[in-house]
Design a protein around this motif. Sequence first.
Motif, PDB file in Angstrom:
ATOM      1  N   PHE A   9      50.547  45.939  34.552  1.00  0.00           N
ATOM      2  CA  PHE A   9      51.367  45.304  35.581  1.00  0.00           C
ATOM      3  C   PHE A   9      51.617  46.249  36.751  1.00  0.00           C
ATOM      4  O   PHE A   9      51.559  45.848  37.914  1.00  0.00           O
ATOM      5  N   LEU A  10      51.870  47.519  36.457  1.00  0.00           N
ATOM      6  CA  LEU A  10      52.152  48.470  37.530  1.00  0.00           C
ATOM      7  C   LEU A  10      50.895  48.774  38.349  1.00  0.00           C
ATOM      8  O   LEU A  10      50.957  48.858  39.581  1.00  0.00           O
ATOM      9  N   ARG A  11      49.754  48.953  37.687  1.00  0.00           N
ATOM     10  CA  ARG A  11      48.523  49.311  38.385  1.00  0.00           C
ATOM     11  C   ARG A  11      47.778  48.095  38.934  1.00  0.00           C
ATOM     12  O   ARG A  11      46.985  48.213  39.859  1.00  0.00           O
ATOM     13  N   GLY A  12      48.023  46.919  38.343  1.00  0.00           N
ATOM     14  CA  GLY A  12      47.351  45.710  38.787  1.00  0.00           C
ATOM     15  C   GLY A  12      46.148  45.387  37.935  1.00  0.00           C
ATOM     16  O   GLY A  12      45.501  46.274  37.363  1.00  0.00           O
ATOM     17  N   SER A  13      45.856  44.101  37.801  1.00  0.00           N
ATOM     18  CA  SER A  13      44.687  43.641  37.059  1.00  0.00           C
ATOM     19  C   SER A  13      44.125  42.401  37.744  1.00  0.00           C
ATOM     20  O   SER A  13      44.804  41.755  38.553  1.00  0.00           O
ATOM     21  N   VAL A  14      42.851  42.084  37.430  1.00  0.00           N
ATOM     22  CA  VAL A  14      42.169  40.957  38.063  1.00  0.00           C
ATOM     23  C   VAL A  14      41.429  40.162  37.005  1.00  0.00           C
ATOM     24  O   VAL A  14      41.014  40.694  35.966  1.00  0.00           O
ATOM     25  N   THR A  15      41.270  38.864  37.272  1.00  0.00           N
ATOM     26  CA  THR A  15      40.442  37.980  36.451  1.00  0.00           C
ATOM     27  C   THR A  15      39.136  37.759  37.197  1.00  0.00           C
ATOM     28  O   THR A  15      39.144  37.311  38.364  1.00  0.00           O
ATOM     29  N   LEU A  16      38.000  38.062  36.555  1.00  0.00           N
ATOM     30  CA  LEU A  16      36.684  38.041  37.211  1.00  0.00           C
ATOM     31  C   LEU A  16      35.783  37.000  36.571  1.00  0.00           C
ATOM     32  O   LEU A  16      35.862  36.728  35.375  1.00  0.00           O
ATOM     33  N   TRP A  17      34.899  36.463  37.414  1.00  0.00           N
ATOM     34  CA  TRP A  17      33.802  35.606  36.946  1.00  0.00           C
ATOM     35  C   TRP A  17      32.506  36.360  37.213  1.00  0.00           C
ATOM     36  O   TRP A  17      32.134  36.576  38.350  1.00  0.00           O
ATOM     37  N   VAL A  18      31.833  36.832  36.153  1.00  0.00           N
ATOM     38  CA  VAL A  18      30.660  37.707  36.257  1.00  0.00           C
ATOM     39  C   VAL A  18      29.431  36.911  35.852  1.00  0.00           C
ATOM     40  O   VAL A  18      29.414  36.271  34.789  1.00  0.00           O
ATOM     41  N   THR A  19      28.373  36.978  36.695  1.00  0.00           N
ATOM     42  CA  THR A  19      27.102  36.287  36.421  1.00  0.00           C
ATOM     43  C   THR A  19      25.950  37.249  36.699  1.00  0.00           C
ATOM     44  O   THR A  19      26.094  38.234  37.423  1.00  0.00           O
ATOM     45  N   GLY A  20      24.785  36.948  36.126  1.00  0.00           N
ATOM     46  CA  GLY A  20      23.596  37.762  36.350  1.00  0.00           C
ATOM     47  C   GLY A  20      22.862  38.028  35.063  1.00  0.00           C
ATOM     48  O   GLY A  20      23.417  37.898  33.955  1.00  0.00           O
ATOM     49  N   PRO A  21      21.579  38.460  35.150  1.00  0.00           N
ATOM     50  CA  PRO A  21      20.783  38.668  33.935  1.00  0.00           C
ATOM     51  C   PRO A  21      21.257  39.838  33.082  1.00  0.00           C
ATOM     52  O   PRO A  21      21.084  39.826  31.869  1.00  0.00           O
ATOM     53  N   GLY A  22      21.875  40.842  33.684  1.00  0.00           N
ATOM     54  CA  GLY A  22      22.301  42.011  32.909  1.00  0.00           C
ATOM     55  C   GLY A  22      23.785  42.035  32.600  1.00  0.00           C
ATOM     56  O   GLY A  22      24.352  43.128  32.420  1.00  0.00           O
ATOM     57  N   THR A  23      24.385  40.847  32.527  1.00  0.00           N
ATOM     58  CA  THR A  23      25.842  40.795  32.324  1.00  0.00           C
ATOM     59  C   THR A  23      26.244  41.373  30.978  1.00  0.00           C
ATOM     60  O   THR A  23      27.146  42.206  30.884  1.00  0.00           O
ATOM     61  N   ARG A  24      25.574  40.982  29.921  1.00  0.00           N
ATOM     62  CA  ARG A  24      25.948  41.440  28.595  1.00  0.00           C
ATOM     63  C   ARG A  24      25.722  42.946  28.455  1.00  0.00           C
ATOM     64  O   ARG A  24      26.529  43.659  27.831  1.00  0.00           O
ATOM     65  N   GLN A  25      24.612  43.466  29.016  1.00  0.00           N
ATOM     66  CA  GLN A  25      24.351  44.893  28.943  1.00  0.00           C
ATOM     67  C   GLN A  25      25.403  45.685  29.715  1.00  0.00           C
ATOM     68  O   GLN A  25      25.852  46.750  29.270  1.00  0.00           O
TER      69      GLN A  25
END
Length: 404
Positions: A9-25
Amino acid sequence: MSDSRWDWFLRGSVTLWVTGPGTRQLLARLQREGVVMRDVRFTGDGVLLRTSVDGLRHLMASRRAYGVRFRVVDRHGAPFLGQRLLRRKAFAAGAVAFVAILYALSSIVWRVEVVGAEGEDQEAELRLAAAEAGLQVGQWKSRLAPPVELAERMVARAPNFVWVGVEIKGSVAVVRGIPKVPGVPQASQQPCNIVATRPGVILDVQASRGRVLVKPHQLVQPGQVLISGLLTDRGPSVPASGHVFAEVWYTSEVSIPLRVSSQGLTGTSVSRDYLAVGGARLRVWGFQEAPPTVYERDRETEWHVGAWRLPVQWVHATLYEVKPAVWQVDVAQARDEALIMAAADVRSLAGGDMVILGQSILQERLDRGTLYATILTRVQQDIGAKAPIPDVGSSPTSQGAAQS
């Protein structure tokens, strides 16, 4: 990296939507490097996850090497909240003004309560002394003298009080006072007799002044002279004094129901949380429906900033379900309870200076689940009371002799 929610909470956080062929790696590499990711959900098109701002920097540094793209879905934490407040300056100013007003209102004495005064005159005297000492409604608490000093000033200005105490509870000032006990009046020196106030059998006579006219085991009636103030038939008279203890009888009519109903807890409960501001409470959690009949127990926080108690507190309320219960009372238990009630009734009639000698049930009957009993209680009590000595010259016999 820290996994604390408070740190996020103090440093901040984000919710991301990640796509691409190497996402899992890429996610596997970030995990090996110690980057904390939460709420990770894989779909056919990409990955939805939440990470801290530091984790976002690691992802940005490695995204091109794995050919991934990401989009910020939501932002959380203090840094982004501060940015929103800066964009809404009017709202931020209003929030600051609200806190400042609450602090100012809690720093003023809004009510002065007086405890211990007997009557309106003593209460007015104590309030006037408090006002002269500087304690009054509308006064800033920071300008008040210490409670000990305030109490000393008030005692000096309230001559009818022997002690005064001051306690500040939030915005309420409580003033407690002990009035002076008036002087004990001198015993009357007017000659008098000690007469019986009730019928009874004499048990003991303790005369400190006067002439005893009765003896133990003697039956006396109300108005009969027990200790005479006349030392002789025609001699000097004195104020008679002493104690005359006698056995006195009281009859009590008592009714005890044999079927008793009460309410007990079933074990079912509902919890609710409130934000208490002043005397108002705003429910913020626990909207489930409560049982029809409940017993409520509250627990309130004690948030302080130094010695100052915050006007905003958190209240946790628990609502317990109450269910009526009925049980049957045995007749023997009802008799014992009737004797106890009769004894309490006699104590209220005879006063505290008495001793119960015995009890007897004269009559009892059961009617529609209730025990009705007539109880005789024998007590030892002082039946003597002062009475003026009758004027012998005003008696009918003497008046008739004077007329003849």
